[in-house]
Write an enzyme that holds these catalytic residues in place. Sequence first.
Site, mmCIF file in Angstrom:
data_model
loop_
_atom_site.group_PDB
_atom_site.id
_atom_site.type_symbol
_atom_site.label_atom_id
_atom_site.label_comp_id
_atom_site.label_asym_id
_atom_site.label_seq_id
_atom_site.Cartn_x
_atom_site.Cartn_y
_atom_site.Cartn_z
ATOM 1 N N GLU A 246 42.128 43.725 28.272
ATOM 2 C CA GLU A 246 41.507 44.567 27.242
ATOM 3 C C GLU A 246 40.286 45.188 27.893
ATOM 4 O OE1 GLU A 246 39.151 46.034 25.218
ATOM 5 O OE2 GLU A 246 38.803 44.445 23.754
ATOM 6 N N CYS A 280 34.029 48.094 22.167
ATOM 7 C CA CYS A 280 35.033 49.000 22.722
ATOM 8 C C CYS A 280 35.782 49.780 21.654
ATOM 9 C CB CYS A 280 36.007 48.234 23.614
ATOM 10 S SG CYS A 280 36.601 46.703 22.897
#
Length: 474
Positions: A246, A280
């Site tokens: 990720e 994010c």
Amino acid sequence: MQNQLLINGELVNGEGEKQPVYNPATGEVLLEIAEASAAQVDAAVRAADRAFSEWGHTTPKARAECLLKLADVIEEHAETFARLESQNCGKPLHCVISDEIPAVVDVFRFFAGAARCLNGLAAGEYLEGHTSMIRRDPVGVVASIAPWNYPLMMAAWKLAPALAAGNCVVIKPSEITPLTALKLAELAKDIFPAGVLNVLFGRGKTVGDPLTGHEKVRMVSLTGSIATGEHIISHTASSIKRTHMELGGKAPVIVFDDADIDAVVEGVRTFGFYNAGQDCTAACRIYAQKGIYPQLVEKLGAAVATLKTGAPEDESTELGPLSSAAHLERVCKAVDEAKALGHVNVVTGGKKVEGGGYFFEPTLLAGAKQEDAIVQREVFGPVVSMTEFDDEEQVLAWANDSQYGLASSVWTQDVGRAHRMSARLQYGCTWVNTHFMLVSEMPHGGMKLSGYGKDMSVYGLEDYTVIRHVMIKH
């Protein structure tokens, strides 16, 4: 503050070089912690490998009971965890208490239940005279690398599915924000059998590299930057380890003329600046249709200007500091480069806050163009850009014109448009008329350079398993 490592069920002092851990709200050193030595990294992995032979064959019920105990212990020590996270990250304490700790507890409880509910293809005679069945088994030893923006939550996202599936884990929190992971190690020590969970401390080059490259590690899970992901993939390629990545994002927030402008303003004010924008999935790249654009710039600018930066323990604080002095300089550089373009207008903010700590003003930049770095590159700070668009096709092309593919949102009252956009956006998640909403039951993960693999949900659990076919002739 707990500063010991957890190796093979024992809390031990690191034997490597000491590293300072800072309070980003003041810039002061909280304490120094000794890194794991190369021998300790090896010992942790080998302890996990030994423990796997038994833990990997325990019942889902037994693993679930351990996870439920850990969830209960975290809940019992919620204030301690919250204060450590606030001190080490600069997060507003009230946000950690009300938002993050309950989410951490829920993740462990969700995977405790999910461990007992795995399913797959029915056993049967797919070839005459032969019975086939599918096994979903644990991978083995998992090396997990957690980031500095949500240290405890990301540790939970990695530990819960891996342990629920029957893997053994060696986790390395960021050297910038290790305190909650080390506290977790102390509390988990008496819950899991020795070696099932190991917690190390250290930098990437001294601890991360020998950990992820270890011959007994079968899977590496990372939440971090694209650069770190590229390094780990390259570093582990020769041993063909499974990787779970990720790697960040640059979320487009697509606002059509028919959107509820007040809802957009409230959403971006909250979800573009939560955790000082160090997220994010942050709502940081706004595309507003030309009819609503001027009014949105005005209203959002006024709203962002009211965000209160301040001491983490102050209940009125909404925006804490950035994680480190180095990261503050990166954010300053990104905003200065945008301002130097000439066509970007600083609606509010635009500079660091003078005084102690690593604070940056909540910033809204209007007039950004698609090719600008402020639109194309992740800033990871309290900085939101705004770009005007004409129509659906143009904004879809612009939104997908990105190396990232983690999260996106569409704001419109047109249900058909919401479906069309959601179907064509190249992002792991698309929200409609909201942003940033995460639940344990739904998957979180990216596309393109944002990585691959899922956190949370049964899909996250499956990522930490291997599928095996067993066929019996009769």
